[in-house]
Design an enzyme around this catalytic site. Structure first.
Site, PDB file in Angstrom:
ATOM      1  N   ASP A 339       0.845  -1.195   0.000  1.00  0.00           N
ATOM      2  CA  ASP A 339       0.000   0.000   0.000  1.00  0.00           C
ATOM      3  C   ASP A 339       0.882   1.247   0.000  1.00  0.00           C
ATOM      4  O   ASP A 339       2.066   1.203  -0.380  1.00  0.00           O
ATOM      5  CB  ASP A 339      -0.968  -0.062   1.203  1.00  0.00           C
ATOM      6  CG  ASP A 339      -2.249   0.716   0.967  1.00  0.00           C
ATOM      7  OD1 ASP A 339      -2.208   1.950   1.096  1.00  0.00           O
ATOM      8  OD2 ASP A 339      -3.290   0.106   0.652  1.00  0.00           O
ATOM      9  N   ASP A 451      -6.101   4.815  -5.647  1.00  0.00           N
ATOM     10  CA  ASP A 451      -6.730   5.543  -4.538  1.00  0.00           C
ATOM     11  C   ASP A 451      -6.990   6.995  -4.940  1.00  0.00           C
ATOM     12  O   ASP A 451      -6.425   7.501  -5.922  1.00  0.00           O
ATOM     13  CB  ASP A 451      -5.783   5.472  -3.332  1.00  0.00           C
ATOM     14  CG  ASP A 451      -6.492   5.638  -1.994  1.00  0.00           C
ATOM     15  OD1 ASP A 451      -7.663   6.052  -1.976  1.00  0.00           O
ATOM     16  OD2 ASP A 451      -5.852   5.357  -0.952  1.00  0.00           O
ATOM     17  N   ASP A 521     -12.625   2.457   4.924  1.00  0.00           N
ATOM     18  CA  ASP A 521     -11.463   2.379   5.809  1.00  0.00           C
ATOM     19  C   ASP A 521     -11.867   1.861   7.183  1.00  0.00           C
ATOM     20  O   ASP A 521     -11.017   1.622   8.034  1.00  0.00           O
ATOM     21  CB  ASP A 521     -10.808   3.760   5.950  1.00  0.00           C
ATOM     22  CG  ASP A 521      -9.846   4.031   4.805  1.00  0.00           C
ATOM     23  OD1 ASP A 521      -9.523   3.092   4.064  1.00  0.00           O
ATOM     24  OD2 ASP A 521      -9.413   5.191   4.658  1.00  0.00           O
TER      25      ASP A 521
HETATM   26  C1  DGJ Z   1      -6.901   5.464   1.968  1.00  0.00           C
HETATM   27  C2  DGJ Z   1      -7.266   4.030   1.729  1.00  0.00           C
HETATM   28  O1  DGJ Z   1      -8.635   3.837   1.925  1.00  0.00           O
HETATM   29  C3  DGJ Z   1      -6.430   3.142   2.648  1.00  0.00           C
HETATM   30  O2  DGJ Z   1      -6.795   1.802   2.470  1.00  0.00           O
HETATM   31  C4  DGJ Z   1      -4.979   3.358   2.338  1.00  0.00           C
HETATM   32  O3  DGJ Z   1      -4.703   2.914   1.041  1.00  0.00           O
HETATM   33  C5  DGJ Z   1      -4.625   4.814   2.499  1.00  0.00           C
HETATM   34  N1  DGJ Z   1      -5.494   5.659   1.727  1.00  0.00           N
HETATM   35  C6  DGJ Z   1      -3.205   5.054   2.072  1.00  0.00           C
HETATM   36  O4  DGJ Z   1      -2.869   6.376   2.096  1.00  0.00           O
END
Ligand code: DGJ
Length: 701
Positions: A339, A451, A521
């Site tokens: 990630d 993202d 999240d």
């Molecule tokens: C937001 C995402 O929803 C998380 O899973 C992760 O990838 C973070 N960003 C990383 O900055």
């Protein structure tokens, strides 16, 4: 059976799509009217719309199919346009039609004096009881026109009575929760003005007469396939007529349409079911799997993922990734995803976005050794990117401070310390495409998490061609779609996960490009039952990324058993983001067993029909069931919530089985008929707070 029929003496079109029927007619004055949207009607010729009222437009204008700002029309317009000479009146009349392949209908309307056309397109998907519709506004006149509003379309619900609206609402870490309210008068506007689909509201609106349940009653669905600003206006337009208009939000929008140019709207998706919300969801899920999802991965299972986020956050490096990858492989993970944190200068969220090369301190030898390590353990390597963004503290921004949306001399508001790259500019678009293409060409990457972690502000495009400044809301989304489409074409084996700080960009437009989404999240397995319940109202479990993470949960501080966490996450596309280095050998073995079980049953979850047997919102117990299309296998996920007062737990009555088949329960040798299981139920046998169980049913041959 043909889906589209034209009855010429009535100037009437009937679109039949499974349970759904949609009827259009040209009224005596040449306007196009939506006669019916709902269950099947026969004979269609009998429907007529009379009704003239003092102080109101006649009923046929209240049900106009693609209404404009013009003439005696006072409702939300689908089209508002400035014609040459400052004329802000537009009236569309029927011009011609075309039927292709028996399931696509196109009706052309034209303004009464200017050469401005609206081509309305309808496509029936009879296997799913779904119709999609969209519009193309064409300027065939000699001078430019300015579109101020150009929605995908509107529908008129059956006239009379009060309607109940069901929609998905929330916020970061609390997306897609179900809200219901009775619409009494006026307008109810659901929208996003944030540049993305949004965490707050999702472009999904279900309607019923207040009497539909999970498995019974009529439900109408309107969804939008668009990942930027959108709006859905439900409005009583007069005489108990509810009208629902949907499309790109007209807020701060305008589109300069040169002579010879056209503007194509996103698709509005219409659905209908007489089997309640569950029936509607199942139609949508099948449609998504059968039509919407990118074809190359649509029928493949979703892999079990390990994602580093909740373990390492930004602190990734060659050494710790290799250690985690070893254990991930041992417990059965199939894709190992690095990630955020891997690229130059990215030690926290204050720097690095824009500089998409491996950080030389964390990866002195580049990504190669980690990728090789992951592959040597039998896994696919995956990576996180955020292509639309830049941190002011980055080489890219220092080189190109003009590449972000901004107004000259005005503040540039940061959110999560970042700004948005102006993808409306072709040079920026090209830059983004090129580095992403190179990253995938030069490295063996099989999974990309895309993202997008902020909302738009100060949406200026200083160098825009005159009159096009406000097109950024649409151009940005078109650019994201274009980049993704071309990247997918060049790298067909890569799986793409869509993310926007969790579920901020989940919609049917994004689903044409992303194989799955990061749902939220919020990884608390109990909160997830609510978020996932809402998510599945519209979107199929195959696309619903769900991770097992560490306890106490970072957000809720709640500690739930590993079993509960796995069961909650197994209801979608399973992922793990637990710190594997901290698991005891017993926990590792438990995780391995859950993953092994998931691999055996994931076809039921990912490609089966979902029955939401009992909502967590009703308290006590939550239960969700998945059934294979041939009804020979089924899974029932049962979760106890907070218990009290010595109540005995209810039996779980299942659905969707074949009543005449005999099903074995949990390979235990105990068997019951489908009839028994559906009408009497199963005693799940679990007691106590926050316990869970998965019951597996298999039909005996
Ligand atoms: C937001 C995402 O929803 C998380 O899973 C992760 O990838 C973070 N960003 C990383 O900055």
């Amino acid at each position: 059976m043909t889906s589209v029929n034209f009855i010429s003496n009535e100037k009437l079109w009937s679109i039949r799509s499974g349970e759904l029927q949609y009827i259009l007619k040209v009224a005596d004055d040449g306007s196009l009217v939506n006669l019916h949207f709902g269950g099947r009607v026969e004979p269609v010729e009998s429907i007529s719309l009379g009704g003239h009222f003092p102080f109101e437009p006649s009923l046929h204008l209240l049900r106009e199919e693609y209404s404009t700002f013009g003439g005696l029309r006072f409702m939300e317009p689908c089209l508002k346009v400035e014609l040459p000479g400052g004329v802000r009146d537009c009236v569309l009349k029927y011009e011609s039609f075309k039927i292709e392949d028996n399931n696509v209908l196109s009706i052309t309307l034209k303004d009464i004096s200017y050469e401005l056309f609206a081509d309305l397109h309808y496509r029936a998907y009879p296997a799913y009881s779904i119709i999609t519709k969209w519009a193309e506004i064409r300027n065939a006149g000699p001078q430019p026109v300015i579109l101020e509003e150009a929605l995908s379309g509107a529908v008129s619900l059956p006239r009379g009575g009060l309607w109940r609206l069901t929609f998905l609402s929330g916020h970061w870490a609390g997306e897609t929760r179900i809200v219901q309210e009775v619409l009494k008068a006026g307008k109810k506007v659901l929208e996003s003005r944030r540049g993305t689909t949004s965490h707050q509201l999702n472009p999904v609106a279900f309607f019923d007469a207040g009497d539909a349940g999970e498995e019974e009653g009529e439900v109408w669905g309107c969804l939008l396939g668009w990942s930027g600003n959108w709006k859905c206006v439900s409005e009583y337009v007069g005489h108990d007529q509810l009208r629902v208009a949907m499309g790109v939000n007209d807020f701060d929008f305008s589109w300069y349409l040169e002579s010879g140019e056209s503007f194509k709207t996103p698709k509005m998706i219409l659905a209908y079911s007489a089997s309640g919300f569950g029936g509607l969801s199942r139609s949508l899920h099948r449609f998504e799997r059968g039509v919407v999802l990118p074809r190359n991965n649509a029928t493949k299972p979703r892999p079990v993922i390990y994602n580093t986020w909740e373990t390492l956050y930004f602190n990734v490096n060659e050494e710790n990734l290799k250690q985690l990858a070893d254990i991930a492989a041992e417990i059965g993970v199939e894709v190992f995803v690095v990630d955020d944190g891997w690229f130059k200068g990215r030690n926290d969220d204050r720097a690095g976005l824009g500089d998409w090369v491996p950080d030389p301190h964390k990866f002195p030898r580049g990504l190669g050794p980690v990728i090789e390590h992951v592959k040597s353990r039998g896994m696919i390597f995956g990576i996180w990117v955020e292509p639309e963004m830049v941190n002011p503290n980055s080489d890219l921004y220092r080189r190109h401070p003009d590449w972000v949306y901004h107004f000259p001399g005005r503040p540039r508001s940061e959110m999560r310390n970042q700004l948005i790259l102006n993808l409306s500019r072709s040079d920026v678009r090209e830059y983004v495409f090129n580095w992403l293409d190179r990253l995938l060409a030069e490295n063996d990457i099989g999974f990309v998490k895309w993202d997008m972690n902020r909302s738009f502000s100060e949406p200026g495009w200083p160098d825009a061609p005159r009159g096009r400044e406000r097109e950024i809301w649409v151009r940005h989304v078109q650019a994201v779609y274009e980049i993704l489409d071309e990247i997918r074409r060049r790298h067909p084996n890569v799986i793409f996960e869509g993310c926007s700080g969790g579920g901020g960009r989940v919609d049917l437009g994004a689903m044409e490009r992303f194989d799955q989404f990061w749902t939220s999240d919020n990884t608390d397995a109990l909160d997830r039952l609510y978020i996932q319940e809402g998510y599945t109202m519209a979107y199929c479990p195959k696309t619903m990324g769900a991770w097992v993470t560490g306890v106490p949960n970072f957000l809720t501080n709640r500690t739930l058993s590993l079993e509960f966490r796995f069961h909650s996450a197994m209801m979608g596309a399973l992922g793990i983001s637990v710190n594997l280095l901290e698991l005891s050998s017993i926990e590792k073995e438990e995780a391995r067993m859950h993953i092994e079980f998931y691999k055996k049953i994931r076809h039921i979850v990912l490609d089966g029909d979902l029955y939401r047997l009992k909502s967590p919102r009703s308290g006590g117990l939550a239960a969700f069931q998945y059934v294979t299309p041939d009804k020979t296998e089924s899974l029932i996920f049962v979760f106890t919530l907070q218990q009290g007062f010595g109540r005995s737990e209810p039996l779980v009555r299942v659905r969707g089985l074949d009543p005449s088949l005999i099903y074995e329960v949990d390979s235990s040798g105990q068997s019951f008929s489908g009839l028994y299981l559906m009408n009497y139920g199963i005693d799940h046998g679990i007691r106590g707070d926050y316990k869970s169980k998965v019951i597996y049913l298999k039909a005996r041959r």
